[in-house]
Scaffold this motif. Structure first.
Motif, short mmCIF file in Angstrom:
data_model
loop_
_atom_site.label_atom_id
_atom_site.label_comp_id
_atom_site.label_asym_id
_atom_site.label_seq_id
_atom_site.Cartn_x
_atom_site.Cartn_y
_atom_site.Cartn_z
N ALA A 330 0.82 -1.04 0.08
CA ALA A 330 -0.02 -0.02 -0.01
C ALA A 330 0.90 1.24 0.01
N MET A 331 1.84 1.43 0.74
CA MET A 331 2.73 2.50 0.85
C MET A 331 3.55 2.66 -0.55
N THR A 332 3.85 1.34 -1.16
CA THR A 332 4.71 1.74 -2.36
C THR A 332 3.68 2.22 -3.44
N SER A 333 2.47 1.81 -3.48
CA SER A 333 1.67 2.31 -4.45
C SER A 333 1.42 3.76 -4.41
N ARG A 334 1.69 4.38 -3.17
CA ARG A 334 1.53 5.73 -3.14
C ARG A 334 2.60 6.51 -3.72
N GLY A 335 3.79 6.15 -4.15
CA GLY A 335 4.84 6.83 -4.71
C GLY A 335 6.04 6.19 -3.98
N TYR A 336 7.14 7.59 -4.17
CA TYR A 336 8.48 7.24 -3.68
C TYR A 336 8.60 7.09 -2.12
N VAL A 337 8.76 6.00 -1.55
CA VAL A 337 8.88 5.67 -0.22
C VAL A 337 10.30 6.01 0.60
N HIS A 338 10.10 6.88 1.50
CA HIS A 338 11.21 7.16 2.31
C HIS A 338 11.18 6.09 3.32
N LYS A 339 11.98 4.85 3.39
CA LYS A 339 11.56 3.92 4.33
C LYS A 339 12.78 3.55 5.33
N TYR A 340 12.14 3.75 6.74
CA TYR A 340 13.13 3.76 7.65
C TYR A 340 12.90 2.49 8.62
N ASP A 341 13.86 1.54 8.81
CA ASP A 341 13.66 0.12 9.34
C ASP A 341 14.61 0.11 10.48
N LEU A 342 13.81 0.59 11.65
CA LEU A 342 14.73 1.01 13.00
C LEU A 342 14.31 0.28 14.35
N SER A 343 15.36 -0.11 14.78
CA SER A 343 15.47 -0.73 16.30
C SER A 343 15.53 0.49 17.24
N LEU A 344 14.42 0.68 18.19
CA LEU A 344 14.34 1.62 19.04
C LEU A 344 13.63 1.17 20.41
N PRO A 345 14.35 1.74 21.54
CA PRO A 345 13.76 1.10 23.03
C PRO A 345 12.08 1.55 22.78
N LEU A 346 11.36 0.71 23.25
CA LEU A 346 9.94 0.93 22.94
C LEU A 346 9.47 2.09 23.64
N GLU A 347 9.82 2.71 24.70
CA GLU A 347 9.30 3.65 25.33
C GLU A 347 9.50 4.83 24.57
N HIS A 348 10.52 4.84 23.57
CA HIS A 348 10.68 5.97 22.67
C HIS A 348 10.20 5.72 21.33
N VAL A 381 7.59 7.26 5.05
CA VAL A 381 7.20 8.61 4.59
C VAL A 381 7.01 8.63 2.95
N VAL A 382 5.88 9.28 2.56
CA VAL A 382 5.67 9.41 1.11
C VAL A 382 5.19 10.90 0.67
N ALA A 383 5.88 11.48 0.06
CA ALA A 383 5.41 12.77 -0.33
C ALA A 383 4.12 13.13 -1.13
N ALA A 384 3.40 14.14 -0.91
CA ALA A 384 2.16 14.30 -1.68
C ALA A 384 2.66 14.83 -3.12
N GLY A 385 1.85 14.14 -4.18
CA GLY A 385 2.23 14.22 -5.57
C GLY A 385 3.60 13.30 -5.91
N ASP A 386 3.86 13.54 -7.07
CA ASP A 386 4.98 12.59 -7.40
C ASP A 386 6.16 13.65 -7.93
N ASP A 387 6.31 14.71 -7.64
CA ASP A 387 7.48 15.85 -7.97
C ASP A 387 8.78 15.27 -7.37
N GLU A 388 9.71 15.16 -8.25
CA GLU A 388 10.97 14.65 -7.85
C GLU A 388 11.69 15.81 -6.81
N ASN A 389 11.43 17.04 -7.09
CA ASN A 389 11.86 17.94 -6.15
C ASN A 389 11.69 17.77 -5.01
N ALA A 390 10.20 17.62 -4.70
CA ALA A 390 9.62 17.52 -3.35
C ALA A 390 10.13 16.36 -2.64
N ASN A 391 10.56 15.15 -3.43
CA ASN A 391 11.38 14.02 -2.80
C ASN A 391 12.54 14.39 -2.26
#
Ligand code: FAD
Ligand code: MLT
Ligand code: ZN
Length: 462
Positions: A330-348, A381-391
């Protein structure tokens, strides 16, 4: 350090064709997210370990770079060429070589879902499960040390792989515990572990000996709705206590991720009608229907949540899982996805999603989901629209800020997807100079001509 590789010429093509099938197929150049594109016109498709070994031996002598590729579902651009490297596809190496004493032996190109079905028929299960199971290969899973949905129950894939067969850069075939397939063997250095998570930069994995658990006769799933991330954390803590040994997954997604899936897949349904900030999916796997059901019902009673539902049957349980597993598509279908795959302490963990929303322009999609039980957040995170500059502008708002925050909290900038070509420049921020120097030495020792998956994992300066 700049490296100069040979270009593939007519005599190279003839030599490679004498070893195995060679095709020119541009689809191998593009990754699953359509973010990274190589320009290779040479895809070698070996059928056996001997063919892999012969290809590597030849390419090493000629200093021709190679990208190993399995199902091409990786999310960090590791499986496609950066330039015109030769692609070595393992997809034809797809034999399952038998199961003994709870250890299955497979070739690297076996698709995870096919392995799981084979095991299910014999009363066992694969110790990992991913949304990409229909396309990813067990070799790719080993090369990335993939995490996924069963990590909470069975731990890291590293722990389940008891041996590997690997072809190294010069074509040497190492039997690193594959033939014996022993669960316990402390004779010498655990060499096979070096290749797990090395993303094709140290060798090509050709066969895997994998310890597998018995399949569960009874599987239940429940979905809960929560108004705060504190409540979400409460579900995990209570599920650990109440469901205890039968808890097999605990995943979460926020309302933005949920909205994206429901919009993208019209057939998807959410049995909880409310628009609460979070959903938590809890799965139990056990062997006693009444006992397991009682535990899950106990959880429903114990929890402080807005609402909850237990799937009455396997079809409804699969529908709950679709809500979670459909998020990447679903995310990929919306455009260029800035993808972050993070380990973080649960409380934060979720603070980062909220802070990201505060930083980005209006109408940007910011979704948080992931493997709650493993403290692993997927922030998309996916920008609105598909403008490369916005990305580009969006990337500048997000980075390095996100990485700074994660490292300040002693988290990981890649919890389970690896580094590939997308996160490799960050390795020097995550590891000390001494660690980097050792990694460089290791790479140079095992692949002195740097033919294996160049421009990946190690930072560009190395
Ligand atoms: P590829 O994408 O082909 O390759 C990945 C890396 O491994 C590359 O660097 C490649 O060079 C190397 N490689 C591949 N095969 C070999 C080999 N035989 N020997 C040496 N190197 C090799 N990942 C998770 O960890 N957890 C998840 O929950 C998860 N869910 C996903 C859901 C979706 C919808 C998608 C699209 C991806 C998901 N992923 C997840 C990422 C991806 O599926 C995994 O990284 C998977 O392990 C990659 O397997 P693959 O066969 O597609 O490998
Ligand atoms: C997941 O857990 O869904 C995967 O790791 C893929 C993703 O991050 O989108
Ligand atoms: Zn994941």
């Amino acid at each position: 350090m700049k490296r100069f590789y040979s270009a593939v010429g007519a005599s190279d093509m003839a030599a490679l064709r004498s070893i195995c099938e060679v095709v020119d197929d541009p689809s191998y150049n593009v990754d699953w997210m359509r973010k990274w594109k190589g320009r290779s016109s040479v895809v070698v498709r070996p059928r056996t370990t001997e063919e892999v070994s012969a290809v590597l031996k030849y390419c090493n002598q000629r200093q021709l770079p190679i990208v190993p590729q399995g199902g091409n579902t990786g999310l960090v651009g590791g499986s496609v060429p950066v330039k015109d490297e030769i692609i070595l596809s393992t997809r034809r190496m797809d034999s399952i070589n038998g199961l003994r004493d709870g250890v299955v032996k497979v070739e690297a190109g076996v698709i995870l879902e096919n392995l799981d079905s084979y095991l299910k028929d014999q009363g066992f299960a694969a110790p990992l499960d991913l949304g990409a199971k229909g396309s990813c290969t067990i070799g790719g899973n080993a090369a990335t040390n993939a995490g996924g949905l069963r990590f909470l129950r069975y731990g890291s894939l590293r722990g389940s792989i008891v041996g590997l067969e690997v072809a190294t850069a010069d074509g040497t075939v190492l039997d690193a515990g594959y033939s014996t397939g022993l669960r316990k063997d402390n004779t010498g250095y655990p060499i096979h572990e070096l290749f797990i998570g090395s993303e094709g930069t140290l060798g090509v994995i050709t066969k895997i000996a994998l310890a597998v658990p018995a399949s569960s006769a009874v599987v239940n799933a429940a979905l809960f709705s929560c108004e705060s991330f504190n409540q979400v954390r409460g579900v995990l803590a209570t599920a650990r206590r109440t469901c205890a040994e039968i808890l097999s997954a605990c995943e979460f997604f926020d309302s933005e991720a949920r909205r994206c899936v429901l919009e993208y897949e019209p057939g998807t349904t959410d049995p909880l009608g409310d628009d609460a900030a979070f959903r938590v999916l809890v799965e139990t796997s056990g062997s006693h229907a009444t006992h397991d059901r009682e535990k899950l019902e106990g959880l429903l009673t114990d929890l402080d949540v807005l609402d909850g539902v237990i799937a009455p049957d396997a079809t409804k349980a699969a529908q709950l899982w679709r809500l979670r597993e459909g998020i990447s598509d679903a995310m990929t279908s919306r455009g260029y996805v800035h993808k972050y795959d993070l380990s973080l302490p649960l409380e934060h963990m979720y603070d980062l999603v909220t802070q990201t929303r505060d930083r980005v322009p209006p109408n940007t999609t910011v979704a948080g989901y992931g493997h709650l039980g493993d403290s692993n957040l997927h922030l998309n995170v996916v920008a609105a629209g598909d403008d490369e500059n916005a990305n580009y502008e969006l990337a500048a708002v997000l980075e390095p800020w996100i990485f700074d925050r994660v490292l300040e909290l002693n988290g990981s900038i890649s919890a389970e997807h690896g580094l590939g070509q997308s996160k490799n420049s960050l390795l020097s921020r995550a590891k000390s100079p001494a660690m980097l120097a050792l990694m460089r030495k290791l790479k140079h020792t095992m692949d002195p001509r740097h033919i294996l998956n160049p421009y990946k994992v190690l930072p560009p300066s190395i």
